[in-house]
Design an enzyme around this catalytic site. Sequence first.
Site, PDB file in Angstrom:
ATOM      1  N   ARG A   1       0.852  -1.189   0.000  1.00 23.87           N
ATOM      2  CA  ARG A   1       0.000   0.000   0.000  1.00 23.87           C
ATOM      3  C   ARG A   1       0.887   1.238   0.000  1.00 23.87           C
ATOM      4  NH1 ARG A   1       2.333   2.225   3.631  1.00 23.87           N
ATOM      5  NH2 ARG A   1       0.686   3.774   3.655  1.00 23.87           N
ATOM      6  N   GLY A   2       0.230   2.400  -0.171  1.00 22.20           N
ATOM      7  CA  GLY A   2       0.978   3.637  -0.371  1.00 22.20           C
ATOM      8  C   GLY A   2       1.083   3.870  -1.874  1.00 22.20           C
ATOM      9  N   ALA A   3       0.731   5.084  -2.303  1.00 22.55           N
ATOM     10  CA  ALA A   3       0.533   5.328  -3.736  1.00 22.55           C
ATOM     11  C   ALA A   3       1.734   4.933  -4.614  1.00 22.55           C
ATOM     12  CB  ALA A   3       0.143   6.797  -3.948  1.00 22.55           C
TER      13      ALA A   3
ATOM     14  N   ARG B 260      -7.291  -0.777  -6.750  1.00 20.02           N
ATOM     15  CA  ARG B 260      -7.550   0.358  -5.855  1.00 20.02           C
ATOM     16  C   ARG B 260      -7.752   1.595  -6.735  1.00 20.02           C
ATOM     17  NH1 ARG B 260      -4.197   1.232  -0.542  1.00 20.02           N
ATOM     18  NH2 ARG B 260      -6.205   2.059   0.141  1.00 20.02           N
TER      19      ARG B 260
ATOM     20  N   GLN C 131      -1.966   2.987  10.006  1.00 26.09           N
ATOM     21  CA  GLN C 131      -0.687   3.042   9.275  1.00 26.09           C
ATOM     22  C   GLN C 131       0.330   3.912  10.023  1.00 26.09           C
ATOM     23  OE1 GLN C 131      -3.682   3.424   7.853  1.00 26.09           O
ATOM     24  NE2 GLN C 131      -3.771   2.641   5.782  1.00 26.09           N
TER      25      GLN C 131
ATOM     26  N   ASP D 122      -2.159  10.687  -2.637  1.00 24.11           N
ATOM     27  CA  ASP D 122      -2.544   9.582  -3.525  1.00 24.11           C
ATOM     28  C   ASP D 122      -2.930  10.061  -4.913  1.00 24.11           C
ATOM     29  OD1 ASP D 122      -3.017   8.568  -0.637  1.00 24.11           O
ATOM     30  OD2 ASP D 122      -2.843   6.789  -1.916  1.00 24.11           O
TER      31      ASP D 122
ATOM     32  N   ASN E 229      -5.690  12.259  -0.088  1.00 25.63           N
ATOM     33  CA  ASN E 229      -4.754  11.511   0.766  1.00 25.63           C
ATOM     34  C   ASN E 229      -5.589  10.771   1.809  1.00 25.63           C
ATOM     35  OD1 ASN E 229      -1.942  10.871   1.375  1.00 25.63           O
ATOM     36  ND2 ASN E 229      -2.258  11.985   3.283  1.00 25.63           N
ATOM     37  N   LYS E 230      -4.924  10.022   2.648  1.00 21.01           N
ATOM     38  CA  LYS E 230      -5.607   9.188   3.642  1.00 21.01           C
ATOM     39  C   LYS E 230      -6.679   9.977   4.396  1.00 21.01           C
ATOM     40  CE  LYS E 230      -5.296   5.693   4.253  1.00 21.01           C
ATOM     41  NZ  LYS E 230      -6.240   4.677   3.701  1.00 21.01           N
TER      42      LYS E 230
END
Length: 280
Positions: free
Chosen positions: A14-16, A48, A141, A182, A192-193
Amino acid sequence: MAEVADAIRELAIRGAPAIGVAAAYALALAAARGEDLDEAAALLAASRPTAVNLVWALEQMRDDPSPAHARALHEEEVERCRAMAAHAAELFGQGTRALTHCNAGALATGGYGSAIGALRTAWERGLLECVWVDETRPLLQGSRLTAWELETAGIPHAVIADSAAASLMAAGEVDCVVTGADRIAANGDTANKIGTYSLAVLAAHHGIPLYVVAPTSTVDLATPGGPGIPIEERAPAEITTRFAARNPAFDVTPADLIAAIVTEHGVHRAPYAQSLAALV
Ligand code: MRU
């Protein structure tokens, strides 16, 4: 290849930027196995929806889906992280106490990190006093990944409940907010998150700058603004298995709440429609 798509969907990767790098390797894997590349790309792209790095990487790989190309893309992404970290560190004054959200470190980028890369470089330059680490509900996270990365790098940090950010800001204990992204739309609106938007509103209220640090693989000039960014809704069970729940994984911070967007090319300021357009 389908296993990589599952790994992305389930957040094992995970993470763009890391999602993009994984998708590049997955497409190379599909090519090596003689799988249908259009089907493989479609499956990966659907894993995703919010991080644009995923479709960016698949497009990059289209004409040359070789392992060497995937490795080059990976190495370039890490180089972009190092370059933007150096630019972002210029924004830090002596003794900066930074607050970060989610995880934008090596684990999220394939190496070094975007927002955490900036914190690492600022630390190496003697500019950083400490990092407040939002735990980042619901999947933590921050407290599971960012805290570990900062500990490994020897950077002083403390995990806080997401809801503690406002009182720390009010107490004058936060000098800046630094996050990854993201997807950054052409006008600078940034996904973003979930929770980043709340931080941006809080930061604006307290006169604290919010910096977004992300590579150009996260910039989506084809999407004019935040309303065009697809927001992933994840399983309610990640919140609670007992009650009805709603679980948007990302939110959009309007460009006017962002003090600067930092890419590998430098520090970009508003109006972002102009400063980001210069990137192509
Ligand atoms: O759902 P995740 O863990 O993939 O979300 C990650 C984030 O929101 C990160 O902050 C973002 O991808 C930037 S990572 C360099």
